[in-house]
Motif scaffolding. Structure first.
Motif, PDB file in Angstrom:
ATOM      1  N   MET A 171       4.076   1.471  -5.554  1.00 31.30           N
ATOM      2  CA  MET A 171       3.165   0.819  -6.464  1.00 31.30           C
ATOM      3  C   MET A 171       1.792   0.618  -5.825  1.00 31.30           C
ATOM      4  O   MET A 171       0.765   0.816  -6.463  1.00 31.30           O
ATOM      5  CB  MET A 171       3.771  -0.527  -6.878  1.00 31.30           C
ATOM      6  CG  MET A 171       2.994  -1.236  -7.931  1.00 31.30           C
ATOM      7  SD  MET A 171       3.039  -0.270  -9.447  1.00 31.30           S
ATOM      8  CE  MET A 171       2.004  -1.224 -10.467  1.00 31.30           C
ATOM      9  N   ILE A 172       1.807   0.228  -4.546  1.00 31.88           N
ATOM     10  CA  ILE A 172       0.546   0.024  -3.835  1.00 31.88           C
ATOM     11  C   ILE A 172      -0.191   1.354  -3.693  1.00 31.88           C
ATOM     12  O   ILE A 172      -1.413   1.408  -3.844  1.00 31.88           O
ATOM     13  CB  ILE A 172       0.807  -0.625  -2.464  1.00 31.88           C
ATOM     14  CG1 ILE A 172       1.339  -2.039  -2.673  1.00 31.88           C
ATOM     15  CG2 ILE A 172      -0.456  -0.654  -1.625  1.00 31.88           C
ATOM     16  CD1 ILE A 172       1.782  -2.731  -1.416  1.00 31.88           C
ATOM     17  N   GLN A 173       0.560   2.426  -3.420  1.00 32.44           N
ATOM     18  CA  GLN A 173      -0.055   3.755  -3.304  1.00 32.44           C
ATOM     19  C   GLN A 173      -0.716   4.167  -4.613  1.00 32.44           C
ATOM     20  O   GLN A 173      -1.797   4.758  -4.611  1.00 32.44           O
ATOM     21  CB  GLN A 173       0.983   4.803  -2.901  1.00 32.44           C
ATOM     22  CG  GLN A 173       1.385   4.724  -1.456  1.00 32.44           C
ATOM     23  CD  GLN A 173       0.261   5.136  -0.533  1.00 32.44           C
ATOM     24  OE1 GLN A 173      -0.755   4.467  -0.434  1.00 32.44           O
ATOM     25  NE2 GLN A 173       0.446   6.253   0.125  1.00 32.44           N
ATOM     26  N   LEU A 174      -0.081   3.860  -5.724  1.00 30.90           N
ATOM     27  CA  LEU A 174      -0.635   4.193  -7.027  1.00 30.90           C
ATOM     28  C   LEU A 174      -1.952   3.463  -7.256  1.00 30.90           C
ATOM     29  O   LEU A 174      -2.934   4.057  -7.712  1.00 30.90           O
ATOM     30  CB  LEU A 174       0.360   3.838  -8.134  1.00 30.90           C
ATOM     31  CG  LEU A 174      -0.131   4.034  -9.565  1.00 30.90           C
ATOM     32  CD1 LEU A 174      -0.354   5.516  -9.846  1.00 30.90           C
ATOM     33  CD2 LEU A 174       0.824   3.427 -10.543  1.00 30.90           C
ATOM     34  N   ILE A 175      -1.982   2.202  -6.921  1.00 34.22           N
ATOM     35  CA  ILE A 175      -3.209   1.422  -7.096  1.00 34.22           C
ATOM     36  C   ILE A 175      -4.315   1.966  -6.195  1.00 34.22           C
ATOM     37  O   ILE A 175      -5.468   2.091  -6.622  1.00 34.22           O
ATOM     38  CB  ILE A 175      -2.935  -0.075  -6.809  1.00 34.22           C
ATOM     39  CG1 ILE A 175      -1.994  -0.627  -7.881  1.00 34.22           C
ATOM     40  CG2 ILE A 175      -4.226  -0.872  -6.763  1.00 34.22           C
ATOM     41  CD1 ILE A 175      -1.454  -1.992  -7.585  1.00 34.22           C
ATOM     42  N   ARG A 176      -3.970   2.315  -4.954  1.00 31.11           N
ATOM     43  CA  ARG A 176      -4.964   2.884  -4.042  1.00 31.11           C
ATOM     44  C   ARG A 176      -5.508   4.204  -4.578  1.00 31.11           C
ATOM     45  O   ARG A 176      -6.714   4.472  -4.487  1.00 31.11           O
ATOM     46  CB  ARG A 176      -4.351   3.112  -2.666  1.00 31.11           C
ATOM     47  CG  ARG A 176      -4.208   1.861  -1.874  1.00 31.11           C
ATOM     48  CD  ARG A 176      -3.715   2.157  -0.494  1.00 31.11           C
ATOM     49  NE  ARG A 176      -3.551   0.928   0.259  1.00 31.11           N
ATOM     50  CZ  ARG A 176      -2.945   0.851   1.421  1.00 31.11           C
ATOM     51  NH1 ARG A 176      -2.428   1.927   1.974  1.00 31.11           N
ATOM     52  NH2 ARG A 176      -2.843  -0.308   2.038  1.00 31.11           N
ATOM     53  N   ARG A 177      -4.627   5.038  -5.113  1.00 34.03           N
ATOM     54  CA  ARG A 177      -5.068   6.315  -5.687  1.00 34.03           C
ATOM     55  C   ARG A 177      -5.994   6.099  -6.877  1.00 34.03           C
ATOM     56  O   ARG A 177      -6.983   6.812  -7.038  1.00 34.03           O
ATOM     57  CB  ARG A 177      -3.869   7.151  -6.125  1.00 34.03           C
ATOM     58  CG  ARG A 177      -3.169   7.837  -5.012  1.00 34.03           C
ATOM     59  CD  ARG A 177      -2.076   8.711  -5.571  1.00 34.03           C
ATOM     60  NE  ARG A 177      -1.338   9.344  -4.508  1.00 34.03           N
ATOM     61  CZ  ARG A 177      -0.234  10.032  -4.699  1.00 34.03           C
ATOM     62  NH1 ARG A 177       0.269  10.154  -5.910  1.00 34.03           N
ATOM     63  NH2 ARG A 177       0.380  10.588  -3.685  1.00 34.03           N
ATOM     64  N   LEU A 178      -5.658   5.147  -7.722  1.00 31.87           N
ATOM     65  CA  LEU A 178      -6.491   4.858  -8.887  1.00 31.87           C
ATOM     66  C   LEU A 178      -7.874   4.352  -8.470  1.00 31.87           C
ATOM     67  O   LEU A 178      -8.898   4.760  -9.035  1.00 31.87           O
ATOM     68  CB  LEU A 178      -5.808   3.841  -9.790  1.00 31.87           C
ATOM     69  CG  LEU A 178      -4.583   4.334 -10.552  1.00 31.87           C
ATOM     70  CD1 LEU A 178      -3.910   3.184 -11.277  1.00 31.87           C
ATOM     71  CD2 LEU A 178      -4.948   5.436 -11.514  1.00 31.87           C
ATOM     72  N   ILE A 179      -7.907   3.497  -7.473  1.00 31.94           N
ATOM     73  CA  ILE A 179      -9.190   2.984  -6.985  1.00 31.94           C
ATOM     74  C   ILE A 179     -10.013   4.116  -6.376  1.00 31.94           C
ATOM     75  O   ILE A 179     -11.220   4.235  -6.625  1.00 31.94           O
ATOM     76  CB  ILE A 179      -8.968   1.839  -5.981  1.00 31.94           C
ATOM     77  CG1 ILE A 179      -8.409   0.622  -6.704  1.00 31.94           C
ATOM     78  CG2 ILE A 179     -10.266   1.489  -5.256  1.00 31.94           C
ATOM     79  CD1 ILE A 179      -7.950  -0.489  -5.797  1.00 31.94           C
ATOM     80  N   PHE A 180      -9.370   4.975  -5.581  1.00 34.12           N
ATOM     81  CA  PHE A 180     -10.080   6.097  -4.987  1.00 34.12           C
ATOM     82  C   PHE A 180     -10.612   7.044  -6.058  1.00 34.12           C
ATOM     83  O   PHE A 180     -11.745   7.530  -5.974  1.00 34.12           O
ATOM     84  CB  PHE A 180      -9.184   6.859  -4.005  1.00 34.12           C
ATOM     85  CG  PHE A 180      -9.886   7.985  -3.315  1.00 34.12           C
ATOM     86  CD1 PHE A 180     -10.694   7.735  -2.215  1.00 34.12           C
ATOM     87  CD2 PHE A 180      -9.768   9.289  -3.774  1.00 34.12           C
ATOM     88  CE1 PHE A 180     -11.360   8.765  -1.581  1.00 34.12           C
ATOM     89  CE2 PHE A 180     -10.433  10.324  -3.149  1.00 34.12           C
ATOM     90  CZ  PHE A 180     -11.227  10.062  -2.047  1.00 34.12           C
ATOM     91  N   ALA A 181      -9.796   7.303  -7.080  1.00 38.30           N
ATOM     92  CA  ALA A 181     -10.224   8.191  -8.164  1.00 38.30           C
ATOM     93  C   ALA A 181     -11.422   7.609  -8.902  1.00 38.30           C
ATOM     94  O   ALA A 181     -12.363   8.327  -9.244  1.00 38.30           O
ATOM     95  CB  ALA A 181      -9.071   8.428  -9.137  1.00 38.30           C
TER      96      ALA A 181
END
Length: 76
Positions: free
Chosen positions: A1-11
């Motif tokens: 879940m944390i990885q998903l949030i990090r990916r969304l922020i990076f995107a």
């Protein structure tokens, strides 16, 4: 879940940086690069990168072509 949030922020940051680079390129007519530097995305004109390489701000042996190859986005 944390990885998903990090990916969304990076995107989101990446899209914003690309939008900024294209606007600046259209406005000034210069070529801009989006590079990942010091843990964040930077929008830098190619002319500035040439200057920094000339002044030895990067590691010895690094050329403008090396930086261009590692760039995430380059304007036309």
């Amino acid at each position: 879940m944390i990885q998903l949030i990090r990916r969304l922020i990076f995107a989101w940051k990446y899209k914003r940086a690309v939008r900024t680079a294209t606007r600046l390129a259209e406005l000034t007519g210069m070529r801009y690069l989006v590079i990942y530097l010091n843990g964040s995305l930077k929008v830098v004109p190619k002319q500035t990168i040439r200057e920094l390489v000339r002044r030895h701000r990067f590691r010895k042996g690094v050329t403008v072509d090396d930086i261009e190859r590692r760039a995430l986005f380059i304007t036309k």
